[in-house]
Write a protein that holds these residues in place. Structure first.
Motif, PDB file in Angstrom:
ATOM      1  N   THR B  42       0.831  -1.199   0.000  1.00 49.51           N
ATOM      2  CA  THR B  42       0.000   0.000   0.000  1.00 49.51           C
ATOM      3  C   THR B  42       0.869   1.253   0.000  1.00 49.51           C
ATOM      4  OG1 THR B  42      -1.502  -1.264   1.390  1.00 49.51           O
ATOM      5  CG2 THR B  42      -1.973   1.069   1.140  1.00 49.51           C
ATOM      6  N   ILE B  43       1.852   1.269   0.898  1.00 50.38           N
ATOM      7  CA  ILE B  43       2.708   2.454   0.988  1.00 50.38           C
ATOM      8  C   ILE B  43       3.445   2.657  -0.341  1.00 50.38           C
ATOM      9  CG2 ILE B  43       4.800   3.375   2.058  1.00 50.38           C
ATOM     10  CD1 ILE B  43       3.897   2.189   4.669  1.00 50.38           C
ATOM     11  N   TYR B  44       3.952   1.551  -0.900  1.00 50.62           N
ATOM     12  CA  TYR B  44       4.716   1.685  -2.132  1.00 50.62           C
ATOM     13  C   TYR B  44       3.815   2.156  -3.279  1.00 50.62           C
ATOM     14  CZ  TYR B  44       8.820   1.188  -5.000  1.00 50.62           C
ATOM     15  OH  TYR B  44       9.892   1.473  -5.779  1.00 50.62           O
ATOM     16  N   ALA B  45       2.619   1.586  -3.346  1.00 48.41           N
ATOM     17  CA  ALA B  45       1.685   1.978  -4.411  1.00 48.41           C
ATOM     18  C   ALA B  45       1.322   3.448  -4.284  1.00 48.41           C
ATOM     19  CB  ALA B  45       0.433   1.109  -4.341  1.00 48.41           C
ATOM     20  N   LEU B  46       1.063   3.898  -3.046  1.00 50.00           N
ATOM     21  CA  LEU B  46       0.745   5.310  -2.830  1.00 50.00           C
ATOM     22  C   LEU B  46       1.901   6.194  -3.271  1.00 50.00           C
ATOM     23  CD1 LEU B  46      -1.075   5.203   0.626  1.00 50.00           C
ATOM     24  CD2 LEU B  46      -2.072   5.716  -1.608  1.00 50.00           C
ATOM     25  N   ALA B  47       3.128   5.735  -2.948  1.00 49.04           N
ATOM     26  CA  ALA B  47       4.314   6.500  -3.331  1.00 49.04           C
ATOM     27  C   ALA B  47       4.404   6.596  -4.853  1.00 49.04           C
ATOM     28  CB  ALA B  47       5.564   5.863  -2.753  1.00 49.04           C
ATOM     29  N   VAL B  48       4.122   5.488  -5.545  1.00 53.51           N
ATOM     30  CA  VAL B  48       4.189   5.486  -7.014  1.00 53.51           C
ATOM     31  C   VAL B  48       3.151   6.450  -7.587  1.00 53.51           C
ATOM     32  CG1 VAL B  48       3.808   4.094  -9.082  1.00 53.51           C
ATOM     33  CG2 VAL B  48       5.149   3.171  -7.187  1.00 53.51           C
ATOM     34  N   ILE B  49       1.959   6.430  -6.969  1.00 54.40           N
ATOM     35  CA  ILE B  49       0.886   7.285  -7.499  1.00 54.40           C
ATOM     36  C   ILE B  49       1.184   8.755  -7.244  1.00 54.40           C
ATOM     37  CG2 ILE B  49      -1.551   7.904  -7.215  1.00 54.40           C
ATOM     38  CD1 ILE B  49      -1.971   4.852  -6.536  1.00 54.40           C
ATOM     39  N   PHE B  50       1.553   9.080  -6.008  1.00 48.64           N
ATOM     40  CA  PHE B  50       1.671  10.495  -5.662  1.00 48.64           C
ATOM     41  C   PHE B  50       3.066  11.068  -5.884  1.00 48.64           C
ATOM     42  CE2 PHE B  50      -2.015   9.110  -3.163  1.00 48.64           C
ATOM     43  CZ  PHE B  50      -2.936  10.019  -3.652  1.00 48.64           C
ATOM     44  N   LEU B  51       4.078  10.206  -5.865  1.00 52.49           N
ATOM     45  CA  LEU B  51       5.437  10.715  -5.988  1.00 52.49           C
ATOM     46  C   LEU B  51       6.117  10.137  -7.224  1.00 52.49           C
ATOM     47  CD1 LEU B  51       6.378  10.315  -2.237  1.00 52.49           C
ATOM     48  CD2 LEU B  51       6.056  12.487  -3.410  1.00 52.49           C
ATOM     49  N   GLY B  52       5.311   9.769  -8.212  1.00 50.94           N
ATOM     50  CA  GLY B  52       5.853   9.138  -9.417  1.00 50.94           C
ATOM     51  C   GLY B  52       6.917   9.987 -10.091  1.00 50.94           C
ATOM     52  N   LYS B  54       8.918  12.007  -8.677  1.00 43.08           N
ATOM     53  CA  LYS B  54      10.115  12.187  -7.843  1.00 43.08           C
ATOM     54  C   LYS B  54      10.979  10.933  -7.828  1.00 43.08           C
ATOM     55  CE  LYS B  54       9.037  16.218  -5.539  1.00 43.08           C
ATOM     56  NZ  LYS B  54       7.950  16.468  -4.602  1.00 43.08           N
ATOM     57  N   GLY B  55      10.785  10.051  -8.763  1.00 45.39           N
ATOM     58  CA  GLY B  55      11.655   8.876  -8.847  1.00 45.39           C
ATOM     59  C   GLY B  55      10.940   7.571  -8.585  1.00 45.39           C
ATOM     60  N   PHE B  56       9.767   7.620  -7.920  1.00 46.63           N
ATOM     61  CA  PHE B  56       9.085   6.364  -7.596  1.00 46.63           C
ATOM     62  C   PHE B  56       8.484   5.697  -8.832  1.00 46.63           C
ATOM     63  CE2 PHE B  56       9.474   7.604  -3.229  1.00 46.63           C
ATOM     64  CZ  PHE B  56       9.620   6.388  -2.601  1.00 46.63           C
ATOM     65  N   GLY B  57       8.355   6.519  -9.924  1.00 42.79           N
ATOM     66  CA  GLY B  57       7.854   5.913 -11.147  1.00 42.79           C
ATOM     67  C   GLY B  57       8.873   4.978 -11.772  1.00 42.79           C
ATOM     68  N   LYS B  58      10.122   5.108 -11.362  1.00 42.92           N
ATOM     69  CA  LYS B  58      11.173   4.307 -11.991  1.00 42.92           C
ATOM     70  C   LYS B  58      11.281   2.923 -11.389  1.00 42.92           C
ATOM     71  CE  LYS B  58      14.013   8.065 -13.608  1.00 42.92           C
ATOM     72  NZ  LYS B  58      15.191   8.899 -13.361  1.00 42.92           N
ATOM     73  N   VAL B  59      11.560   1.966 -12.254  1.00 44.18           N
ATOM     74  CA  VAL B  59      11.731   0.587 -11.783  1.00 44.18           C
ATOM     75  C   VAL B  59      12.973   0.483 -10.910  1.00 44.18           C
ATOM     76  CG1 VAL B  59      11.939  -1.806 -12.515  1.00 44.18           C
ATOM     77  CG2 VAL B  59      10.633  -0.207 -13.889  1.00 44.18           C
ATOM     78  N   GLN B  60      14.003   1.258 -11.307  1.00 42.25           N
ATOM     79  CA  GLN B  60      15.260   1.181 -10.557  1.00 42.25           C
ATOM     80  C   GLN B  60      15.053   1.530  -9.084  1.00 42.25           C
ATOM     81  OE1 GLN B  60      18.256   0.040 -11.621  1.00 42.25           O
ATOM     82  NE2 GLN B  60      18.930   0.290  -9.520  1.00 42.25           N
ATOM     83  N   MET B  61      14.077   2.410  -8.817  1.00 43.85           N
ATOM     84  CA  MET B  61      13.794   2.795  -7.430  1.00 43.85           C
ATOM     85  C   MET B  61      13.468   1.570  -6.584  1.00 43.85           C
ATOM     86  SD  MET B  61      13.707   5.520  -5.651  1.00 43.85           S
ATOM     87  CE  MET B  61      12.805   6.875  -4.973  1.00 43.85           C
ATOM     88  N   LEU B 311      11.790  -3.659   4.258  1.00 40.40           N
ATOM     89  CA  LEU B 311      11.398  -2.951   3.036  1.00 40.40           C
ATOM     90  C   LEU B 311      10.452  -1.792   3.351  1.00 40.40           C
ATOM     91  CD1 LEU B 311      10.896  -5.922   0.553  1.00 40.40           C
ATOM     92  CD2 LEU B 311      12.881  -4.439   0.815  1.00 40.40           C
ATOM     93  N   THR B 312       9.526  -2.008   4.304  1.00 43.69           N
ATOM     94  CA  THR B 312       8.598  -0.940   4.672  1.00 43.69           C
ATOM     95  C   THR B 312       9.362   0.246   5.242  1.00 43.69           C
ATOM     96  OG1 THR B 312       7.031  -2.680   5.230  1.00 43.69           O
ATOM     97  CG2 THR B 312       6.447  -0.467   5.900  1.00 43.69           C
ATOM     98  N   GLY B 313      10.277  -0.074   6.177  1.00 40.13           N
ATOM     99  CA  GLY B 313      11.088   0.993   6.772  1.00 40.13           C
ATOM    100  C   GLY B 313      11.879   1.731   5.703  1.00 40.13           C
ATOM    101  N   GLY B 314      12.461   0.962   4.754  1.00 40.27           N
ATOM    102  CA  GLY B 314      13.259   1.561   3.680  1.00 40.27           C
ATOM    103  C   GLY B 314      12.416   2.464   2.793  1.00 40.27           C
ATOM    104  N   THR B 315      11.185   2.021   2.513  1.00 44.35           N
ATOM    105  CA  THR B 315      10.300   2.810   1.650  1.00 44.35           C
ATOM    106  C   THR B 315       9.979   4.150   2.294  1.00 44.35           C
ATOM    107  OG1 THR B 315       9.320   0.742   0.938  1.00 44.35           O
ATOM    108  CG2 THR B 315       8.151   2.738   0.339  1.00 44.35           C
ATOM    109  N   VAL B 316       9.672   4.085   3.594  1.00 48.79           N
ATOM    110  CA  VAL B 316       9.345   5.323   4.305  1.00 48.79           C
ATOM    111  C   VAL B 316      10.507   6.303   4.195  1.00 48.79           C
ATOM    112  CG1 VAL B 316       8.920   6.303   6.575  1.00 48.79           C
ATOM    113  CG2 VAL B 316       7.719   4.241   5.865  1.00 48.79           C
ATOM    114  N   LEU B 317      11.726   5.775   4.360  1.00 50.87           N
ATOM    115  CA  LEU B 317      12.921   6.602   4.264  1.00 50.87           C
ATOM    116  C   LEU B 317      13.020   7.231   2.871  1.00 50.87           C
ATOM    117  CD1 LEU B 317      15.067   6.895   6.510  1.00 50.87           C
ATOM    118  CD2 LEU B 317      16.557   5.490   5.101  1.00 50.87           C
TER     119      LEU B 317
END
Lengths: 507, 358
Positions: B42-52, B54-61, B311-317
């Motif tokens: 959920t957190i990652y998907a939200l990040a992709v949607i709202f912060l796409g 800012k780098g979250f749209g990239k696969v490398q992220m 991974l959750t902690g890393g995503t938040v960071l």
């Protein structure tokens, strides 16, 4: 004659200051359910612990069937390997593992386990014993009764020859108990020798074949269940012969004036300790007693009145006024005092002085932010050291350095200081010398004369007869009778405790 | 009422009953794991949607998330093991710092190569594990105290070896550590429109293999189940014939070994070492375990949960960095909120279970 699967001969075991077992013999045959009976301190738990390797015996012999030499058992693991398994009242399995894991863990040291095979095997065992559980179920999702049966199944699968059930029924309801009994009978028919330890007389007569009675660390005897009527069992456990004891009844108890002022009245009171709802009332200046075997519920009753156990139903009236007692502090503020059964655990604070121990209850009632001055506390302490004749170097001596009897007097003083209307004394004379016992008995009578209502609980029936004017008899967490006046004899009490067919009627 | 009266009955409600049974099978561990995994995605998907943008749209992220956290994954696995047995180890940050600095000094000055520095790392980790394990399991000293001492010892030894920050100056090692796996077909277009394949560090492969191995160890082996038994109820475990002391000892040895591997991965990724390095790493590992559903009281935990906890902690960071906040406290406050959420959730589950059993 059946084969003996276990023979214990001349077992001795002592602890500092106590001879826990003296020359005890015990014999268990194949395919029998054998009850081990005795009151507190009789030595039955010590005997079990010697057998399971928790304690090591000092002398004596343990022989197991199929082994030529006597065995020495040094640890529970070793006992299990020899085929002696124990199922305790407290479940000794791991609730966070599955049933199958609990069945097999700790038994082998294989590196990688074939759980699939074990799960299948577990299911086979469970269904063959009629235990309603699944191998893959987490143990904590089973009821206590089922958990206990899983523990038994584990023991059975380890090919135990001797199965010890230590108070297995204490936390089960009636249906669960009967299910457990049918499992026990099933195992008996398969040739397992079962040692059954319980406080419930009815259960002994329902399921057992033989009884061994211990008293004060000594063997009283081994009996076939059909040869030993209940009342005789009770008399053997208590160590009193029937018939010749009716004269011990004491006069003073009856002389106490019976004012018609009811101090405490409990209606349908019950608590989470498992006590059945009970009624109780006591008048001003009356000494009442709760009689019964250990575990019959006598302490649980008074603990419910004092709020020491969580009260689950019923009401208490004090001087006719309904009150809610949710904690001991509330009870104390309503004028109830409770001297608990276990002096060491609930009563004394060893490192504090006699004086500090004495004013504790009064201080709690007053609140900790209004401390007594030292002079005040000293005055209280001096007064009661004198009244009760407490033998102590000074009021500043740590209570732990006093003898048991004097410690008990200090605790008694603690409650007397609060000037309760109703004082509960639960086993106040256990483990103290005769002289102090008599002092305490005299004090109880004197306090009652002065108008205090007292409930006196003791394992010694003579003591109750000497002090109480009315006895409430308990069995298996129920009040089964009330005895007063002329009827108060040892015979009568023991018959009532034993209950069943030998009772003459209780009214 | 107990299942005692229900189970033997066979009748028309069988279908429903089976379904209920299956639902019951979803144990606490599985329940907590489900929540963790759901939360991560959920957190990652939200990040992709709202912060796409800012780098979250990239696969490398997504792969960077693993690249950055490979060491922490391994170390957190070790902590999950000791936590399952009801113990704790807070020395892993200190031992990681020690491993990095001593390996770098070895590589730069004493002609160490990849293999010898790996062996040194494992030896340091094992030494910590064995020593602490002996004190905790056999002398029954509080694990917190023992590993606190271990933490101080680790950092102290770093300063003894080298006070200043050091960098790896060993071409062979640098070449190895710079190597990347290129993921076929996955990648992003850069600003100039050139396709860049996604890259994964070798350390991630090691970390994932270790997660699978530890999962197998905890699930299928006697030793693994003993960890759970000891953590659940040490007294019962003893009565069931488990060697409780040896089990506790083994948990700490394993944690030490994993800290050794994790420390080496850390070095492999950062190629630097200092006294202050990996400060708070032990706390990150502990919080990852807790977020992953491991109970501090012992007996409950799942290694995949720990993976997703990291991974959750890393995503938040990453999110906080992506938002552009330079303030160091936002990641910490977010993590605090997550920890609170999980601890409350766990205690609710525990108290419900207690009520049920009564």
């Amino acid at each position: 004659m059946q084969n003996a699967v276990l023979r214990m001969r001349g077992i001795y075991k002592s602890f500092p200051g106590v001879r826990a077992l003296q020359n005890v013999d015990f014999r268990l045959c194949e395919g029998e359910i054998h009850a081990l009976m005795g009151e507190n301190g009789a030595g039955k738990s010590t005997l079990i612990k010697v057998l399971t390797g928790v304690y090591v015996k000092e002398s004596g012999e343990i022989n197991l069937k199929g082994l030529d030499k006597p065995v020495t058992i040094k640890s529970p693991q070793e006992a299990q390997k020899l085929g002696i398994s124990t199922v305790y009242q407290e479940i000794t399995l791991c609730p966070n593992l599955t049933v199958a894991e609990n069945m097999f863990i700790g038994r082998t040291d294989e590196l990688i386990v074939n759980w699939k095979k074990r799960i299948e095997k577990t299911n086979v065992i469970l269904s063959s014993l009629g235990i309603p559980a699944k191998a893959t179920q987490q143990l904590s999702s089973c009821s206590i009764a089922v958990q206990q049966m899983v523990a038994i199944a584990r023991a059975v699968d380890m090919e135990c020859k001797v199965l010890i059930l230590d108070e297995p029924t204490s936390s089960l309801d009636d249906q669960e108990v009967s299910k457990l009994f049918s499992l026990m009978r099933d195992l008996r028919d398969r040739g397992v020798g079962i040692i059954f330890v319980t406080h419930f007389l009815d259960q002994v007569y329902e399921v057992c074949d033989k009884i061994t009675v211990l008293r004060n660390g000594e063997l009283v005897g081994e009996y076939l269940i059909r040869d030993l009527p209940r009342v005789e069992l009770v008399s053997k456990m208590l160590g009193k012969e029937l018939g010749d004891l009716s004269s011990l009844h004491n006069e003073t108890a009856c002389d106490i004036a019976r004012q018609q002022e009811i101090v405490i009245e409990a209606n349908e009171l019950s608590s989470d300790s498992g006590i059945k709802p009970f009624n109780f009332k006591t008048c001003k200046g009356e000494v009442t007693g709760f009689a019964g075997l250990l575990g019959s519920g006598r302490s649980e009753c008074v603990r419910a009145i004092f709020g020491a156990d969580h009260v689950t139903g019923g009401e208490i009236k004090i001087h006719g006024e309904s009150v809610r007692i949710t904690s001991p502090l509330k009870a104390m503020k309503k004028g109830i005092g409770y001297l608990s059964e276990d002096r060491k655990r609930d009563g004394i604070i060893g490192d504090l002085s006699v004086r500090e121990n004495m004013i504790l209850a009064l201080q709690v009632m007053r609140g900790f932010f209004k401390p007594f001055s030292k002079a005040q506390a000293q005055a209280f302490a001096d007064e009661y050291i004198k009244i009760l004749g407490i033998k102590t170097a000074s009021a500043d001596t740590p209570i732990s350095s006093l003898s048991g009897g004097n410690q008990q007097k200090v605790i008694l003083a603690r409650w007397l200081l609060t000037h309760p209307d109703y004082l509960i004394l639960d086993e106040p004379t256990r483990g103290i010398d005769i002289g102090t016992k008599v002092d305490i008995q005299k004090l109880v009578l004197k306090l009652a004369e002065e108008g205090m209502s007292i409930t006196f609980i003791s394992s010694e029936i003579e003591e109750m007869l000497r002090t109480c004017s009315r006895l409430i008899v308990m069995r298996d967490l129920n009040i089964v009778g009330e005895i007063k006046g002329e009827d108060m004899t040892q015979d009568r009490i023991m018959h009532t405790i034993a209950g069943g067919a030998t009772t003459h009627g209780d009214s | 009422m107990s299942s005692l009266n229900e189970a033997p009955q066979i009748g028309r409600f069988d279908g429903i009953k089976n379904k209920l049974m299956q639902r019951e099978k979803l144990t606490d561990t599985a329940f907590l794991l489900t929540i963790t995994i759901t939360l991560f995605f959920t957190i990652y998907a939200l990040a992709v949607i709202f912060l796409g943008d800012k780098g979250f749209g990239k696969v490398q992220m997504f792969f960077n998330l693993f690249n950055e956290n490979a060491a922490l994954i391994v170390i957190a696995c070790g902590l999950s093991i000791v936590m399952v047995t009801g113990s704790i180890d807070i020395s892993v940050g200190g031992s990681t710092a020690l491993i990095c600095t001593s390996c770098i000094v070895g590589l730069n000055k004493y002609g160490f190569n990849f293999l010898t520095s790996l062996l040194l790392a494992l030896a340091i980790g094992l030494a910590f594990g064995i020593l602490q394990g002996l004190l905790i399991a056999y002398l029954e000293i509080q694990p917190f105290i023992v590993t606190l001492a271990g933490m101080f010892l680790g950092r102290g030894l770093v300063a003894l070896i080298e006070v200043n920050q050091v960098q790896v100056a060993n071409p062979a090692f640098e070449k190895l550590s710079g190597a990347r796996i290129e993921i076929p077909f996955l990648g992003d277009y850069n600003k100039k429109g050139i396709f860049l394949q996604s890259k994964l560090e070798y350390g991630v492969i090691v970390a994932l293999i270790i997660v699978v191995l530890i999962f197998f160890l905890l699930r299928k082996t006697s030793l693994g189940r003993s960890f759970y038994a000891v953590g659940g109820n040490p007294q019962s475990a003893l009565m069931l014939g488990i060697n409780v002391k040896r089990t506790r000892f083994m948990a700490h040895v394993l944690c030490g070994l994993l800290a050794g591997i994790g420390g080496f991965l850390y070095l492999f990724h950062t190629r630097s070492g200092s006294v202050q390095q990996a400060t708070g790493l032990e706390m990150d590992a502990i919080s990852a375990s807790i977020i992953g559903g491991t109970l501090l009281t012992g007996g409950v935990g799942n290694i995949f949960g720990t993976l997703f906890g990291v991974l959750t902690g890393g995503t938040v960071l990453l999110i906080v960095t992506a938002i552009g906040s330079q303030d160091p406290w936002w990641p910490q406050i977010t993590r605090a909120a997550m920890l609170c959420f999980f601890i409350i959730l766990q205690s609710v589950i525990c108290s419900r279970k207690r009520n049920k059993s009564e």
